[in-house]
Design a protein around this motif. Structure first.
Motif, PDB file in Angstrom:
ATOM      1  N   LEU A 346      77.933  37.582  44.632  1.00 13.24           N
ATOM      2  CA  LEU A 346      78.761  38.368  43.718  1.00 13.24           C
ATOM      3  C   LEU A 346      78.216  38.325  42.294  1.00 13.24           C
ATOM      4  O   LEU A 346      78.293  39.326  41.557  1.00 13.24           O
ATOM      5  CB  LEU A 346      80.205  37.853  43.746  1.00 13.24           C
ATOM      6  N   LYS A 347      77.656  37.197  41.917  1.00 11.72           N
ATOM      7  CA  LYS A 347      77.056  37.098  40.580  1.00 11.72           C
ATOM      8  C   LYS A 347      75.819  37.990  40.475  1.00 11.72           C
ATOM      9  O   LYS A 347      75.579  38.618  39.440  1.00 11.72           O
ATOM     10  CB  LYS A 347      76.706  35.644  40.273  1.00 11.72           C
ATOM     11  N   VAL A 348      75.042  38.054  41.548  1.00 19.57           N
ATOM     12  CA  VAL A 348      73.889  38.956  41.562  1.00 19.57           C
ATOM     13  C   VAL A 348      74.363  40.404  41.494  1.00 19.57           C
ATOM     14  O   VAL A 348      73.798  41.233  40.770  1.00 19.57           O
ATOM     15  CB  VAL A 348      73.026  38.726  42.824  1.00 19.57           C
ATOM     16  N   LEU A 349      75.412  40.718  42.257  1.00 21.26           N
ATOM     17  CA  LEU A 349      75.975  42.070  42.248  1.00 21.26           C
ATOM     18  C   LEU A 349      76.349  42.486  40.831  1.00 21.26           C
ATOM     19  O   LEU A 349      76.010  43.598  40.381  1.00 21.26           O
ATOM     20  CB  LEU A 349      77.204  42.123  43.156  1.00 21.26           C
ATOM     21  N   ASN A 350      77.025  41.622  40.107  1.00 21.50           N
ATOM     22  CA  ASN A 350      77.462  41.971  38.756  1.00 21.50           C
ATOM     23  C   ASN A 350      76.297  42.049  37.777  1.00 21.50           C
ATOM     24  O   ASN A 350      76.289  42.885  36.871  1.00 21.50           O
ATOM     25  CB  ASN A 350      78.512  40.973  38.261  1.00 21.50           C
ATOM     26  N   ALA A 351      75.309  41.185  37.978  1.00 17.89           N
ATOM     27  CA  ALA A 351      74.146  41.216  37.076  1.00 17.89           C
ATOM     28  C   ALA A 351      73.342  42.494  37.260  1.00 17.89           C
ATOM     29  O   ALA A 351      72.961  43.151  36.284  1.00 17.89           O
ATOM     30  CB  ALA A 351      73.266  39.992  37.323  1.00 17.89           C
ATOM     31  N   LEU A 352      73.098  42.850  38.517  1.00 15.31           N
ATOM     32  CA  LEU A 352      72.328  44.063  38.795  1.00 15.31           C
ATOM     33  C   LEU A 352      73.170  45.317  38.595  1.00 15.31           C
ATOM     34  O   LEU A 352      72.632  46.404  38.364  1.00 15.31           O
ATOM     35  CB  LEU A 352      71.792  44.042  40.231  1.00 15.31           C
ATOM     36  N   GLY A 353      74.485  45.172  38.680  1.00  4.52           N
ATOM     37  CA  GLY A 353      75.378  46.324  38.618  1.00  4.52           C
ATOM     38  C   GLY A 353      75.937  46.610  37.248  1.00  4.52           C
ATOM     39  O   GLY A 353      76.876  47.408  37.117  1.00  4.52           O
ATOM     40  N   GLU A 354      75.386  45.990  36.220  1.00  4.80           N
ATOM     41  CA  GLU A 354      75.884  46.240  34.869  1.00  4.80           C
ATOM     42  C   GLU A 354      75.744  47.732  34.539  1.00  4.80           C
ATOM     43  O   GLU A 354      74.660  48.315  34.642  1.00  4.80           O
ATOM     44  CB  GLU A 354      75.112  45.393  33.859  1.00  4.80           C
ATOM     45  N   GLY A 355      76.839  48.353  34.159  1.00  4.59           N
ATOM     46  CA  GLY A 355      76.827  49.773  33.852  1.00  4.59           C
ATOM     47  C   GLY A 355      76.991  50.660  35.069  1.00  4.59           C
ATOM     48  O   GLY A 355      76.986  51.887  34.945  1.00  4.59           O
ATOM     49  N   LYS A 356      77.123  50.057  36.258  1.00  4.29           N
ATOM     50  CA  LYS A 356      77.304  50.813  37.492  1.00  4.29           C
ATOM     51  C   LYS A 356      78.643  50.453  38.142  1.00  4.29           C
ATOM     52  O   LYS A 356      79.287  49.475  37.746  1.00  4.29           O
ATOM     53  CB  LYS A 356      76.160  50.516  38.479  1.00  4.29           C
ATOM     54  N   LYS A 357      79.034  51.223  39.146  1.00  2.00           N
ATOM     55  CA  LYS A 357      80.212  50.883  39.952  1.00  2.00           C
ATOM     56  C   LYS A 357      79.784  49.869  41.010  1.00  2.00           C
ATOM     57  O   LYS A 357      78.840  50.101  41.758  1.00  2.00           O
ATOM     58  CB  LYS A 357      80.791  52.127  40.610  1.00  2.00           C
ATOM     59  N   THR A 358      80.474  48.740  41.066  1.00  2.13           N
ATOM     60  CA  THR A 358      80.133  47.692  42.038  1.00  2.13           C
ATOM     61  C   THR A 358      81.132  47.698  43.188  1.00  2.13           C
ATOM     62  O   THR A 358      82.345  47.673  42.968  1.00  2.13           O
ATOM     63  CB  THR A 358      80.124  46.300  41.370  1.00  2.13           C
ATOM     64  N   ILE A 359      80.606  47.734  44.400  1.00  6.20           N
ATOM     65  CA  ILE A 359      81.433  47.718  45.611  1.00  6.20           C
ATOM     66  C   ILE A 359      80.985  46.551  46.484  1.00  6.20           C
ATOM     67  O   ILE A 359      79.797  46.419  46.792  1.00  6.20           O
ATOM     68  CB  ILE A 359      81.309  49.029  46.405  1.00  6.20           C
ATOM     69  N   ALA A 360      81.922  45.703  46.886  1.00  4.15           N
ATOM     70  CA  ALA A 360      81.623  44.573  47.770  1.00  4.15           C
ATOM     71  C   ALA A 360      82.287  44.798  49.123  1.00  4.15           C
ATOM     72  O   ALA A 360      83.502  45.022  49.196  1.00  4.15           O
ATOM     73  CB  ALA A 360      82.104  43.264  47.159  1.00  4.15           C
ATOM     74  N   VAL A 361      81.489  44.749  50.179  1.00  5.38           N
ATOM     75  CA  VAL A 361      81.985  44.811  51.550  1.00  5.38           C
ATOM     76  C   VAL A 361      81.765  43.437  52.165  1.00  5.38           C
ATOM     77  O   VAL A 361      80.615  42.996  52.306  1.00  5.38           O
ATOM     78  CB  VAL A 361      81.254  45.888  52.367  1.00  5.38           C
ATOM     79  N   ILE A 362      82.836  42.752  52.532  1.00  7.26           N
ATOM     80  CA  ILE A 362      82.735  41.340  52.911  1.00  7.26           C
ATOM     81  C   ILE A 362      83.377  41.104  54.274  1.00  7.26           C
ATOM     82  O   ILE A 362      84.492  41.564  54.542  1.00  7.26           O
ATOM     83  CB  ILE A 362      83.406  40.431  51.849  1.00  7.26           C
ATOM     84  N   GLY A 363      82.668  40.368  55.121  1.00  2.00           N
ATOM     85  CA  GLY A 363      83.173  40.020  56.441  1.00  2.00           C
ATOM     86  C   GLY A 363      83.772  38.622  56.477  1.00  2.00           C
ATOM     87  O   GLY A 363      83.906  37.946  55.453  1.00  2.00           O
ATOM     88  N   THR A 364      84.127  38.186  57.662  1.00  2.00           N
ATOM     89  CA  THR A 364      84.795  36.900  57.876  1.00  2.00           C
ATOM     90  C   THR A 364      83.828  35.731  57.692  1.00  2.00           C
ATOM     91  O   THR A 364      82.651  35.807  58.052  1.00  2.00           O
ATOM     92  CB  THR A 364      85.394  36.853  59.285  1.00  2.00           C
ATOM     93  N   ILE A 365      84.330  34.627  57.145  1.00  2.00           N
ATOM     94  CA  ILE A 365      83.574  33.377  57.049  1.00  2.00           C
ATOM     95  C   ILE A 365      83.828  32.588  58.339  1.00  2.00           C
ATOM     96  O   ILE A 365      84.977  32.327  58.697  1.00  2.00           O
ATOM     97  CB  ILE A 365      84.007  32.549  55.827  1.00  2.00           C
ATOM     98  N   THR A 366      82.780  32.207  59.024  1.00  2.00           N
ATOM     99  CA  THR A 366      82.915  31.547  60.329  1.00  2.00           C
ATOM    100  C   THR A 366      82.740  30.029  60.219  1.00  2.00           C
ATOM    101  O   THR A 366      82.446  29.491  59.157  1.00  2.00           O
ATOM    102  CB  THR A 366      81.880  32.114  61.317  1.00  2.00           C
ATOM    103  N   ASP A 367      82.938  29.344  61.349  1.00  2.00           N
ATOM    104  CA  ASP A 367      82.743  27.889  61.462  1.00  2.00           C
ATOM    105  C   ASP A 367      83.674  27.082  60.564  1.00  2.00           C
ATOM    106  O   ASP A 367      83.281  26.057  60.016  1.00  2.00           O
ATOM    107  CB  ASP A 367      81.290  27.498  61.153  1.00  2.00           C
ATOM    108  N   LEU A 368      84.911  27.529  60.420  1.00  2.00           N
ATOM    109  CA  LEU A 368      85.837  26.838  59.521  1.00  2.00           C
ATOM    110  C   LEU A 368      86.959  26.113  60.256  1.00  2.00           C
ATOM    111  O   LEU A 368      87.651  25.290  59.667  1.00  2.00           O
ATOM    112  CB  LEU A 368      86.445  27.835  58.530  1.00  2.00           C
ATOM    113  N   GLY A 369      87.163  26.418  61.541  1.00  2.00           N
ATOM    114  CA  GLY A 369      88.225  25.759  62.286  1.00  2.00           C
ATOM    115  C   GLY A 369      89.579  25.986  61.642  1.00  2.00           C
ATOM    116  O   GLY A 369      89.909  27.083  61.189  1.00  2.00           O
ATOM    117  N   SER A 370      90.370  24.926  61.556  1.00  2.00           N
ATOM    118  CA  SER A 370      91.719  25.026  61.001  1.00  2.00           C
ATOM    119  C   SER A 370      91.717  25.268  59.496  1.00  2.00           C
ATOM    120  O   SER A 370      92.763  25.545  58.897  1.00  2.00           O
ATOM    121  CB  SER A 370      92.515  23.745  61.307  1.00  2.00           C
ATOM    122  N   TRP A 371      90.539  25.168  58.865  1.00  2.00           N
ATOM    123  CA  TRP A 371      90.433  25.392  57.426  1.00  2.00           C
ATOM    124  C   TRP A 371      90.238  26.876  57.094  1.00  2.00           C
ATOM    125  O   TRP A 371      90.091  27.243  55.928  1.00  2.00           O
ATOM    126  CB  TRP A 371      89.269  24.585  56.849  1.00  2.00           C
ATOM    127  N   GLY A 372      90.214  27.739  58.114  1.00  2.00           N
ATOM    128  CA  GLY A 372      89.903  29.138  57.897  1.00  2.00           C
ATOM    129  C   GLY A 372      90.773  29.810  56.848  1.00  2.00           C
ATOM    130  O   GLY A 372      90.272  30.515  55.973  1.00  2.00           O
TER     131      GLY A 372
END
Length: 464
Positions: A346-372
């Protein structure tokens, strides 16, 4: 592998040659049937082998076993060494093989950056050295014997990635590799399904301290909060810290984005070096610092790293930049997802996206068990804190981070999807040439990875 004879192996394992010639040369090793893929393999196996026919293409095979076979049930092309205890015999062999080589061996662990750091070290060393290593992002605990046996008389150094799926994984890897240099890149929140708690995960990563030679070196990220929670008092070797703080042994300053990578200065022993490394993000600077510290410990100059790093090739699907749909910029970061790598992305997205519209498409974080639930909430807080112009999540658990980002104060448009089907149409409507699109998932989220591939206009990365 450095070959050895059956006669030598019989002595090493304190075994007894029951069948076959003691002059047969052993060139490969295995402790599972499916690992036998070539002739002249030694197989350590206590379990009774019934189906010999499948192994015929790989004869001769040397079987080390503590099981009694009748003389009629084993083909004559099988050389048999009988031992009292198969586990003891196996580890005698492993220790013998490792102790033949007096070379620098690096073991690397971390939630993020371990594969990249490993590949950087290998890239720098390979200029004039023969280097054995784990391949790309592979770090299977069941393949440690094969990794070790990639070392032979022509090997000058070795670099091995040691992952944590469960407590004890790093200690087990240490039994094979006996590293002289250890690196912990960072510690986020991952594999909590087996480590149970963050503290348990930190302790599991901290096993690195126990496997390094007492005369060896431990390289740490000085700015990583969770790494600082490891009790270093039991470590007998030297500790080298990398980071931006004045106290670091290898200190980075003047960090800035450059075309296709990062430019920064390295301060070491009152000397200053300018370094360029391909790949965007401050985290890439930390990876490079750890690699530089490691090669310096092998008596190679920092100037060599400065010369070699610009030609380093980033790993596939790790913050690779492409031309995307509707002439946008697309960042494909779909190899792995943790809160640590999400924050970096996300920090790279904002650095490269300065002056542009930033869109983040994010999937599930795996291997978390009950901490999900908790970790996805934390991911939502990160998104809200760092900010993005449009947030899209894919997957049931990923929706948790979206909802929590809103609760934490994110005012940007948020779209929640169970799968990627309708995401294509949405992106086609909202993405234009003034958009930078960040797609984040992992190798297990096939549809998120496919989405990134489908939205690329050309297949060659513009950041390589």
């Amino acid at each position: 592998m450095k070959p050895l004879t059956v006669q030598n192996l019989t002595v090493i394992t304190a075994g007894h040659l029951v069948q076959g010639s003691e002059e047969v040369l052993i060139q490969h090793g295995a402790y599972r049937l499916k690992q036998v893929k070539r002739p002249n393999t030694v197989l350590f196996m206590s379990k009774r082998i019934v189906n010999w026919k499948d192994l015929e293409p790989f004869y001769p095979i040397v079987l080390v076993t503590d099981r009694l076979y009748s003389q009629y049930e084993i083909p004559e092309q099988i050389i048999i060494i009988k031992v009292n205890n198969i586990d003891e015999a196996y580890w005698k062999f492993v220790n013998y093989y490792r102790n033949q080589f007096d070379i620098p061996i690096v073991a690397i662990t971390g939630t993020s950056g371990k594969s990249t750091t490993k590949e950087m070290i290998k890239h720098i060393l390979s200029a004039d050295k023969n280097v054995a290593s784990t391949p790309l992002s592979s770090n299977s605990r069941t393949a440690s014997l094969q990794y070790l046996m990639n070392i032979d008389d022509d090997t000058d150094a070795a670099v091995f990635e040691t992952a944590v799926g469960s407590p004890g994984d790093i200690k087990l890897a240490g039994e094979y590799f006996k590293p002289t240099i250890g690196i912990i890149t960072n510690i986020g929140e991952h594999h909590l399904n087996y480590c149970k708690t963050l503290e348990g995960y930190i302790q599991a990563k901290g096993e690195m301290l126990d496997i390094i030679s007492p005369t060896g070196v431990l390289i740490l990220n000085a700015e990583d909060i969770n790494t600082s929670k490891i009790d270093l008092s039991r470590f007998k070797g030297r500790i080298i810290k990398v980071g931006k703080h004045e106290s670091c042994d290898f200190r980075a300053s003047n960090i800035r984005y450059h075309e296709n990578g990062m430019l920064f200065n390295v301060h070491h022993k009152k000397k200053l070096y300018e370094i360029f490394v391909p790949g965007f993000g401050e985290h890439q600077v930390y990876n490079a610092l750890a690699a530089i510290a490691a090669i310096y410990e092998m008596d190679l100059p920092i100037s060599l790293a400065a010369e070699r790093l610009p030609s380093f090739k980033k790993l596939n699907k790790q913050l690779q930049v492409f031309k995307g749909i509707n002439n946008s910029i697309l960042i494909d970061d779909t190899w792995n997802i943790t809160t640590t790598s999400l924050e970096a992305g996300l920090k790279v997205l904002n650095a490269l996206g300065e002056g542009k519209k930033t869109i983040a498409v994010i999937g599930t974080i795996t291997d978390l068990g009950s901490w999900g639930y908790i970790i996805h909430e934390q991911a939502g807080e990160l998104i809200s804190e760092i900010g993005v112009d449009v947030l899209i999540t894919i997957g049931e658990h990923a929706s948790i981070m979206a909802l929590h980002a809103i609760e934490a104060g994110l005012t940007s448009p948020v779209y929640i999807f169970k799968n990627s089907t309708r995401v294509y149409k949405l992106l086609d409507e909202i993405v234009d040439e003034n958009t930078i699109l960040f797609i984040k998932g992992d190798m297990y989220s096939k549809e998120v990875s496919k989405l990134a591939d489908d939205l690329k206009i050309k297949k060659s990365s513009t950041s390589e």
